[in-house]
Write a protein that holds these residues in place. Structure first.
Motif, mmCIF file in Angstrom:
data_model
loop_
_atom_site.group_PDB
_atom_site.id
_atom_site.type_symbol
_atom_site.label_atom_id
_atom_site.label_comp_id
_atom_site.label_asym_id
_atom_site.label_seq_id
_atom_site.Cartn_x
_atom_site.Cartn_y
_atom_site.Cartn_z
ATOM 1 N N GLU A 95 0.829 -1.212 0.000
ATOM 2 C CA GLU A 95 0.000 0.000 0.000
ATOM 3 C C GLU A 95 0.862 1.262 0.000
ATOM 4 O OE1 GLU A 95 -4.117 -1.155 2.236
ATOM 5 O OE2 GLU A 95 -2.429 -0.617 3.515
ATOM 6 N N VAL A 96 1.897 1.257 0.834
ATOM 7 C CA VAL A 96 2.759 2.435 0.921
ATOM 8 C C VAL A 96 3.492 2.660 -0.401
ATOM 9 C CG1 VAL A 96 4.833 3.387 2.012
ATOM 10 C CG2 VAL A 96 3.037 2.314 3.417
ATOM 11 N N GLU A 97 4.064 1.610 -0.946
ATOM 12 C CA GLU A 97 4.815 1.743 -2.196
ATOM 13 C C GLU A 97 3.905 2.115 -3.361
ATOM 14 O OE1 GLU A 97 6.705 -2.032 -2.273
ATOM 15 O OE2 GLU A 97 8.271 -1.456 -0.833
ATOM 16 N N ALA A 98 2.651 1.646 -3.339
ATOM 17 C CA ALA A 98 1.710 1.988 -4.405
ATOM 18 C C ALA A 98 1.371 3.476 -4.395
ATOM 19 C CB ALA A 98 0.438 1.165 -4.267
ATOM 20 N N SER A 99 1.517 4.107 -3.226
ATOM 21 C CA SER A 99 1.246 5.545 -3.127
ATOM 22 C C SER A 99 2.430 6.376 -3.607
ATOM 23 C CB SER A 99 0.917 5.921 -1.685
ATOM 24 O OG SER A 99 2.091 5.853 -0.859
ATOM 25 N N GLY A 100 3.544 5.705 -3.917
ATOM 26 C CA GLY A 100 4.739 6.403 -4.378
ATOM 27 C C GLY A 100 5.717 6.733 -3.275
ATOM 28 N N ALA A 101 5.417 6.313 -2.054
ATOM 29 C CA ALA A 101 6.296 6.599 -0.918
ATOM 30 C C ALA A 101 7.278 5.455 -0.689
ATOM 31 C CB ALA A 101 5.460 6.839 0.338
ATOM 32 N N ARG A 102 8.322 5.740 0.059
ATOM 33 C CA ARG A 102 9.322 4.747 0.425
ATOM 34 C C ARG A 102 8.895 4.081 1.733
ATOM 35 N NH1 ARG A 102 12.767 7.968 0.942
ATOM 36 N NH2 ARG A 102 13.078 8.131 3.189
ATOM 37 N N TYR A 103 8.884 2.760 1.738
ATOM 38 C CA TYR A 103 8.413 2.019 2.903
ATOM 39 C C TYR A 103 9.564 1.641 3.834
ATOM 40 C CZ TYR A 103 6.690 -1.891 5.716
ATOM 41 O OH TYR A 103 6.378 -2.726 6.749
ATOM 42 N N ALA A 104 9.286 1.676 5.137
ATOM 43 C CA ALA A 104 10.247 1.190 6.133
ATOM 44 C C ALA A 104 9.460 0.572 7.289
ATOM 45 C CB ALA A 104 11.125 2.327 6.641
ATOM 46 N N TYR A 105 10.135 -0.319 8.004
ATOM 47 C CA TYR A 105 9.486 -1.074 9.081
ATOM 48 C C TYR A 105 10.411 -1.152 10.283
ATOM 49 C CZ TYR A 105 8.581 -5.485 11.598
ATOM 50 O OH TYR A 105 8.402 -6.434 12.558
ATOM 51 N N ARG A 106 9.847 -0.981 11.485
ATOM 52 C CA ARG A 106 10.621 -1.081 12.716
ATOM 53 C C ARG A 106 9.918 -2.021 13.702
ATOM 54 N NH1 ARG A 106 11.354 5.356 13.886
ATOM 55 N NH2 ARG A 106 12.526 5.909 11.984
ATOM 56 N N LEU A 107 10.654 -2.989 14.202
ATOM 57 C CA LEU A 107 10.152 -3.840 15.270
ATOM 58 C C LEU A 107 10.376 -3.102 16.579
ATOM 59 C CD1 LEU A 107 9.098 -6.593 16.319
ATOM 60 C CD2 LEU A 107 11.508 -7.321 16.415
ATOM 61 N N LEU A 108 9.322 -2.865 17.324
ATOM 62 C CA LEU A 108 9.421 -2.128 18.584
ATOM 63 C C LEU A 108 9.531 -3.042 19.790
ATOM 64 C CD1 LEU A 108 6.708 0.615 17.902
ATOM 65 C CD2 LEU A 108 9.183 0.726 17.470
ATOM 66 N N GLU A 109 8.779 -4.131 19.784
ATOM 67 C CA GLU A 109 8.792 -5.043 20.922
ATOM 68 C C GLU A 109 8.336 -6.422 20.487
ATOM 69 O OE1 GLU A 109 7.499 -4.669 25.547
ATOM 70 O OE2 GLU A 109 5.910 -4.308 24.090
ATOM 71 N N ARG A 110 8.948 -7.426 21.091
ATOM 72 C CA ARG A 110 8.575 -8.814 20.812
ATOM 73 C C ARG A 110 8.787 -9.627 22.081
ATOM 74 N NH1 ARG A 110 10.733 -13.091 16.347
ATOM 75 N NH2 ARG A 110 10.352 -14.959 17.574
ATOM 76 N N LYS A 111 7.704 -10.251 22.564
ATOM 77 C CA LYS A 111 7.851 -11.089 23.749
ATOM 78 C C LYS A 111 6.663 -12.040 23.875
ATOM 79 C CE LYS A 111 6.047 -7.416 26.750
ATOM 80 N NZ LYS A 111 6.322 -6.587 27.953
ATOM 81 N N ILE A 112 6.911 -13.136 24.562
ATOM 82 C CA ILE A 112 5.851 -14.097 24.839
ATOM 83 C C ILE A 112 5.252 -13.736 26.189
ATOM 84 C CG2 ILE A 112 5.318 -16.513 25.292
ATOM 85 C CD1 ILE A 112 7.600 -17.247 23.387
ATOM 86 N N GLU A 113 3.938 -13.498 26.196
ATOM 87 C CA GLU A 113 3.286 -13.106 27.442
ATOM 88 C C GLU A 113 1.799 -13.425 27.383
ATOM 89 O OE1 GLU A 113 3.291 -8.936 28.221
ATOM 90 O OE2 GLU A 113 3.158 -8.400 26.100
ATOM 91 N N ALA A 114 1.174 -13.355 28.543
ATOM 92 C CA ALA A 114 -0.263 -13.615 28.638
ATOM 93 C C ALA A 114 -1.035 -12.450 28.037
ATOM 94 C CB ALA A 114 -0.664 -13.828 30.094
ATOM 95 N N PRO A 115 -2.066 -12.720 27.253
ATOM 96 C CA PRO A 115 -2.827 -11.650 26.614
ATOM 97 C C PRO A 115 -3.819 -11.004 27.571
ATOM 98 C CG PRO A 115 -3.783 -13.757 26.042
ATOM 99 C CD PRO A 115 -2.561 -14.059 26.860
ATOM 100 N N PRO A 116 -4.235 -9.769 27.285
ATOM 101 C CA PRO A 116 -5.263 -9.117 28.102
ATOM 102 C C PRO A 116 -6.633 -9.751 27.842
ATOM 103 C CG PRO A 116 -4.684 -7.751 26.232
ATOM 104 C CD PRO A 116 -3.710 -8.882 26.231
ATOM 105 N N PRO A 117 -7.621 -9.467 28.693
ATOM 106 C CA PRO A 117 -8.948 -10.087 28.555
ATOM 107 C C PRO A 117 -9.585 -9.904 27.190
ATOM 108 C CG PRO A 117 -8.751 -9.016 30.687
ATOM 109 C CD PRO A 117 -7.519 -8.649 29.918
ATOM 110 N N LEU A 118 -9.446 -8.709 26.576
ATOM 111 C CA LEU A 118 -10.069 -8.475 25.271
ATOM 112 C C LEU A 118 -9.531 -9.432 24.222
ATOM 113 C CD1 LEU A 118 -11.849 -6.873 23.323
ATOM 114 C CD2 LEU A 118 -9.925 -5.297 22.995
ATOM 115 N N VAL A 119 -8.220 -9.643 24.226
ATOM 116 C CA VAL A 119 -7.610 -10.539 23.246
ATOM 117 C C VAL A 119 -8.039 -11.979 23.504
ATOM 118 C CG1 VAL A 119 -5.427 -11.426 22.338
ATOM 119 C CG2 VAL A 119 -5.652 -8.994 22.903
#
Length: 238
Positions: A95-119
């Motif tokens: 989607e980003v590249e189709a708009s003509g923009a340059r795409y980039a991605y950053r991983l902010l956090e990754r961990k195994i944990e118990a999900p909240p009630p909504l999830v």
């Protein structure tokens, strides 16, 4: 060449031609909204074809949202046509590249944990499952485009635990490696809240948020909450 069967049915008539004729009658209101249309036997006699051919044409119109078919109650023209929307899970970089923009991605956090009630509720979890929690930021021309908060059920897709998600976003990996059978998408406008610091906006700025849940038959795959920048615009084709 026209081939006539012993019962008088004309094999040269296709279900598509019958569908098109029935659609023309609906548009011309020869069959008014809410009105019963002739039954399959009568239509087969009118068109000089097999009943199965008429059935196929009517099923297609029902799937397209123009007819309401009920067993023993007959087939009626819908008061308001209900069109079926088909959505594919979007790949953010496409989607980003189709708009003509340059795409980039950053991983902010990754961990195994118990999900909240909504999830837990959305994924119908028992509480024994292992979940991978991943948050990431997607950019367009180095400007925040979308903040994603995602939960992945490792019992369903254990392979993702060994994937380097700093190089490959979970969205891309799941679309390519973990086919889903069904799911849901919800769209809402809400205050940016906790996503504001990632989207570089005020906490009370309105943003578009997309909630997505996917399943592999009865097994939950992922719950994703994607918050887009205040300037984001979404376009759908009907």
């Amino acid at each position: 060449m026209t081939v006539t069967r012993e019962d008088g049915a004309d094999n040269s008539i296709s279900w598509q031609s019958i569908r098109d004729e029935m659609m023309a009658r609906i548009r011309a209101q020869l069959y008014a909204p809410g009105e019963l249309i002739p039954n399959e036997v009568d239509l087969a006699a009118e068109f000089g074809c097999a009943r199965a051919t008429v059935n196929r044409a009517l099923r297609d119109l029902a799937t397209s949202g123009f007819l309401d078919r009920r067993r023993k109650a007959g087939t009626r023209v819908r008061e308001a046509p209900r069109r079926k929307a088909t959505l594919t899970i979007p790949l953010t970089h496409v989607e980003v590249e189709a708009s003509g923009a340059r795409y980039a991605y950053r991983l902010l956090e990754r961990k195994i944990e118990a999900p909240p009630p909504l999830v837990r509720e959305k994924l119908r979890l028992s509480g024994r499952e292992r979940l991978l929690h991943v948050s990431s930021l997607h950019l367009a021309d180095d400007v925040p485009h979308m903040f994603e908060n995602r939960w992945i059920v490792l019992d369903t897709v254990p392979e993702i635990e060994d994937v380097d998600l700093s190089k490959t976003s979970p969205n891309v990996w799941l679309v390519r490696q973990a086919p889903y059978t069904h799911g849901t998408m919800e769209f809402l406008a809400e205050a940016a809240g906790a996503a504001a610091k990632h989207l570089v906006c005020a906490p009370d700025d309105p943003v578009l948020t997309m909630l997505r849940v996917t399943w592999l038959d009865a097994q939950p795959i992922t719950y994703a909450r994607q918050s887009f920048s205040p300037s984001h615009r979404m376009r759908l084709e009907l």
